[in-house]
Structures are given as structure tokens and as C-alpha cells.
Design a protein around this motif. Sequence first.
Motif, PDB file in Angstrom:
ATOM      1  N   ARG A 138       0.851  -1.187   0.000  1.00 34.49           N
ATOM      2  CA  ARG A 138       0.000   0.000   0.000  1.00 34.49           C
ATOM      3  C   ARG A 138       0.884   1.233   0.000  1.00 34.49           C
ATOM      4  O   ARG A 138       1.861   1.307   0.755  1.00 34.49           O
ATOM      5  CB  ARG A 138      -0.889   0.008   1.247  1.00 34.49           C
ATOM      6  N   PRO A 139       0.582   2.215  -0.865  1.00 39.34           N
ATOM      7  CA  PRO A 139       1.385   3.454  -0.868  1.00 39.34           C
ATOM      8  C   PRO A 139       1.239   4.189   0.459  1.00 39.34           C
ATOM      9  O   PRO A 139       0.224   4.056   1.153  1.00 39.34           O
ATOM     10  CB  PRO A 139       0.789   4.254  -2.027  1.00 39.34           C
ATOM     11  N   GLU A 140       2.272   4.957   0.810  1.00 44.98           N
ATOM     12  CA  GLU A 140       2.238   5.699   2.065  1.00 44.98           C
ATOM     13  C   GLU A 140       1.049   6.648   2.106  1.00 44.98           C
ATOM     14  O   GLU A 140       0.398   6.796   3.148  1.00 44.98           O
ATOM     15  CB  GLU A 140       3.545   6.484   2.235  1.00 44.98           C
ATOM     16  N   ARG A 141       0.750   7.273   0.953  1.00 41.21           N
ATOM     17  CA  ARG A 141      -0.415   8.152   0.857  1.00 41.21           C
ATOM     18  C   ARG A 141      -1.263   7.710  -0.337  1.00 41.21           C
ATOM     19  O   ARG A 141      -0.998   8.105  -1.474  1.00 41.21           O
ATOM     20  CB  ARG A 141       0.019   9.607   0.674  1.00 41.21           C
ATOM     21  N   PRO A 142      -2.270   6.880  -0.095  1.00 43.08           N
ATOM     22  CA  PRO A 142      -3.123   6.424  -1.198  1.00 43.08           C
ATOM     23  C   PRO A 142      -3.783   7.586  -1.918  1.00 43.08           C
ATOM     24  O   PRO A 142      -3.929   8.687  -1.372  1.00 43.08           O
ATOM     25  CB  PRO A 142      -4.162   5.550  -0.492  1.00 43.08           C
ATOM     26  N   ASP A 143      -4.184   7.346  -3.132  1.00 39.98           N
ATOM     27  CA  ASP A 143      -4.896   8.360  -3.908  1.00 39.98           C
ATOM     28  C   ASP A 143      -6.104   8.852  -3.113  1.00 39.98           C
ATOM     29  O   ASP A 143      -6.767   8.068  -2.408  1.00 39.98           O
ATOM     30  CB  ASP A 143      -5.357   7.752  -5.238  1.00 39.98           C
ATOM     31  N   THR A 144      -6.381  10.148  -3.229  1.00 40.57           N
ATOM     32  CA  THR A 144      -7.467  10.755  -2.442  1.00 40.57           C
ATOM     33  C   THR A 144      -8.801  10.061  -2.681  1.00 40.57           C
ATOM     34  O   THR A 144      -9.563   9.792  -1.736  1.00 40.57           O
ATOM     35  CB  THR A 144      -7.591  12.251  -2.780  1.00 40.57           C
ATOM     36  N   ALA A 145      -9.085   9.759  -3.932  1.00 42.25           N
ATOM     37  CA  ALA A 145     -10.361   9.113  -4.262  1.00 42.25           C
ATOM     38  C   ALA A 145     -10.425   7.714  -3.655  1.00 42.25           C
ATOM     39  O   ALA A 145     -11.471   7.293  -3.128  1.00 42.25           O
ATOM     40  CB  ALA A 145     -10.541   9.047  -5.770  1.00 42.25           C
ATOM     41  N   VAL A 146      -9.319   6.981  -3.713  1.00 37.88           N
ATOM     42  CA  VAL A 146      -9.266   5.636  -3.135  1.00 37.88           C
ATOM     43  C   VAL A 146      -9.435   5.707  -1.625  1.00 37.88           C
ATOM     44  O   VAL A 146     -10.189   4.926  -1.021  1.00 37.88           O
ATOM     45  CB  VAL A 146      -7.932   4.947  -3.488  1.00 37.88           C
ATOM     46  N   SER A 147      -8.738   6.638  -1.004  1.00 33.27           N
ATOM     47  CA  SER A 147      -8.831   6.789   0.448  1.00 33.27           C
ATOM     48  C   SER A 147     -10.256   7.090   0.883  1.00 33.27           C
ATOM     49  O   SER A 147     -10.753   6.516   1.861  1.00 33.27           O
ATOM     50  CB  SER A 147      -7.883   7.903   0.901  1.00 33.27           C
ATOM     51  N   ALA A 148     -10.928   7.991   0.162  1.00 34.29           N
ATOM     52  CA  ALA A 148     -12.302   8.362   0.510  1.00 34.29           C
ATOM     53  C   ALA A 148     -13.254   7.179   0.311  1.00 34.29           C
ATOM     54  O   ALA A 148     -14.137   6.935   1.144  1.00 34.29           O
ATOM     55  CB  ALA A 148     -12.744   9.548  -0.328  1.00 34.29           C
ATOM     56  N   ARG A 149     -13.073   6.457  -0.783  1.00 34.41           N
ATOM     57  CA  ARG A 149     -13.934   5.292  -1.047  1.00 34.41           C
ATOM     58  C   ARG A 149     -13.768   4.233   0.036  1.00 34.41           C
ATOM     59  O   ARG A 149     -14.744   3.683   0.551  1.00 34.41           O
ATOM     60  CB  ARG A 149     -13.612   4.710  -2.422  1.00 34.41           C
ATOM     61  N   CYS A 150     -12.531   3.974   0.408  1.00 36.29           N
ATOM     62  CA  CYS A 150     -12.277   2.963   1.428  1.00 36.29           C
ATOM     63  C   CYS A 150     -12.775   3.407   2.799  1.00 36.29           C
ATOM     64  O   CYS A 150     -13.203   2.582   3.613  1.00 36.29           O
ATOM     65  CB  CYS A 150     -10.783   2.647   1.481  1.00 36.29           C
ATOM     66  N   ALA A 151     -12.718   4.699   3.071  1.00 39.64           N
ATOM     67  CA  ALA A 151     -13.235   5.212   4.338  1.00 39.64           C
ATOM     68  C   ALA A 151     -14.736   4.971   4.440  1.00 39.64           C
ATOM     69  O   ALA A 151     -15.251   4.644   5.515  1.00 39.64           O
ATOM     70  CB  ALA A 151     -12.923   6.698   4.477  1.00 39.64           C
ATOM     71  N   ARG A 152     -15.433   5.099   3.304  1.00 35.56           N
ATOM     72  CA  ARG A 152     -16.880   4.837   3.300  1.00 35.56           C
ATOM     73  C   ARG A 152     -17.155   3.339   3.424  1.00 35.56           C
ATOM     74  O   ARG A 152     -17.981   2.917   4.235  1.00 35.56           O
ATOM     75  CB  ARG A 152     -17.508   5.386   2.019  1.00 35.56           C
ATOM     76  N   GLN A 153     -16.468   2.540   2.628  1.00 40.21           N
ATOM     77  CA  GLN A 153     -16.730   1.106   2.605  1.00 40.21           C
ATOM     78  C   GLN A 153     -16.362   0.418   3.917  1.00 40.21           C
ATOM     79  O   GLN A 153     -17.021  -0.546   4.329  1.00 40.21           O
ATOM     80  CB  GLN A 153     -15.975   0.460   1.440  1.00 40.21           C
ATOM     81  N   SER A 154     -15.314   0.894   4.568  1.00 37.44           N
ATOM     82  CA  SER A 154     -14.866   0.282   5.819  1.00 37.44           C
ATOM     83  C   SER A 154     -15.672   0.745   7.020  1.00 37.44           C
ATOM     84  O   SER A 154     -15.569   0.170   8.106  1.00 37.44           O
ATOM     85  CB  SER A 154     -13.382   0.600   6.050  1.00 37.44           C
ATOM     86  N   GLY A 155     -16.455   1.797   6.834  1.00 34.53           N
ATOM     87  CA  GLY A 155     -17.198   2.371   7.946  1.00 34.53           C
ATOM     88  C   GLY A 155     -16.367   3.341   8.775  1.00 34.53           C
ATOM     89  O   GLY A 155     -16.849   3.875   9.774  1.00 34.53           O
ATOM     90  N   LEU A 156     -15.122   3.568   8.334  1.00 33.17           N
ATOM     91  CA  LEU A 156     -14.234   4.446   9.101  1.00 33.17           C
ATOM     92  C   LEU A 156     -14.750   5.879   9.137  1.00 33.17           C
ATOM     93  O   LEU A 156     -14.720   6.532  10.187  1.00 33.17           O
ATOM     94  CB  LEU A 156     -12.833   4.411   8.496  1.00 33.17           C
TER      95      LEU A 156
END
Length: 260
Positions: free
Chosen positions: A185-203
Motif C-alpha cells: 500500500r502506498p504511504e499516501r493512497p490516492d485521495t479518491a481511493v482513500s475516501a472510497r475505502c473510508a466509506r466502505q470500511s465504515g471508518l
Amino acid sequence: MRPLRALCATAPAVLALLGALALTGCTTTTETTGATAGRGALALPTTERGKDALIDTAQQVLVDQCLTRHGLPPRHPSDKRHPSGDPDRHPVPADDRALQAALFGRGRPELSVTLATGYTVTAHTDGCLAAAQRELYGDQARWFRTRVVVNNLRAEAQQRMRRDPDYRAATTRWARCATPAHGPRPERPDTAVSARCARQSGLARLRARLEPALLARVRADRRDQLTTYEQLRTRALHRAAALYAERTVPVIREKGSTSS
């Protein structure tokens, strides 16, 4: 000429008028003079931004006067905020040791606060910045300790959130989501990926629920420090207004103006 109180209605006016104090070369006194309580009293700002502007500019004036007494050039008003965002740190060249010492003090720091987050913040009791804070807040050491704690309340709440089991589980789900199928995993994932994963994970949903509640809890736990912070800040606000009245009002009156 506009009435004195009208001039003080906005932060820019306060900044301009207090900035003029630095040109007088006057020193300040600890006690408030009669001009402050009388017709020359400054109408205090009503917004938090205006109050901060008045206190910060008064501190800058005091620091500049102190530097002048040390035979050093005052800092330019536009340079009063350190790149870190801390208004109490004036940017100075790293190799200008005389200016560093005059501003921040010499030797080992006398003040130290270790936060709940584990970080330790230190400060000196000598130097122009410390002297300005004593003039404004009355007790520099007390102000330093209180301000450091209050400025880090959100960081303390975030630390508590990171210890929450549900939050840690959601963070683990987010990490799996943001990790590519092939490669680390990159140290700073792409902004769109980070936001999508934050929603999907419930974070994202969990953070939105936990953070305000934990911040409210931290503020309740630090109620005494918050009370002291407001008391000292109010003291500084009135002292800054007195500084204006003591040094600017007589000059304006000499030019024939009146206050209302």
C-alpha cells in the motif's frame, strides 16, 4: 475624523492603530491608567477573530519594543506568525543567534509540559516573547501550560479515538481496502481511493460519530484548564486595550481629535 470607538469596530482598524504604537517608542506600564477607564477606553472587539487580532498585535508591539531595547531590528508585522502556524514563534534565520536568544531566551528551557499524547513542549522564561506574555497575561508560566493543553485538546481526543476497538477494526478494514492487489500500500493512497475505502470500511461514519463525542469528553476533563485559559485571555484582552489607550489616545488628542 471618525470617533475613536468607531475606528475600533473591526479587526483591521485595531491592527492598524495598535501597529502605530510600535512607532512611538514608548514603554508600557503594568497598571492601567485612568485613560483606560475613561473616555479614551478602547471598545473591545466582539468577535473571537477581533479579540485574537488585538492580543496578537499587542504582543507583537511589546516584542518589537523589547527587541529595540536590545539594539535589534523589530520583526516585520507580516512575519509575526511562524510557518508552523504558532503565533508565539517568530520566524528568524537559524544562524541569527542574537535574535533567536533575544526572542526566545537562552540556555535550557525552564518551562515544560508533557501532553496526554506523549509529546513534550518547552519554553523559556527569558526573552522578549516571554516578557510580552508576562505583560499581557500576568503569569507567563501559567499561560504557557494552559495554552499548550488547550491547543492540543483535539489531538488528545484523536488519540483516544485511535484506542477505540471499533475504530481500530475499521482502520484495519480501510488498510485492506486501500492496499493494491499487487504490491504494498502506498504511504499516501490516492485521495479518491482513500475516501472510497473510508466509506466502505465504515471508518468515515465511525470517525464522524466518535470524534465530537470524545472531544466533548476531553473538554469536560480539561474544564479547569479551559476556565483558566479564558480568564488569562480576557486579562490579556483588557491589557491590550489598555496598551492602546495609554499610548495612542494621547497622541490622537494632541492632534485635536476627540473620542466618543
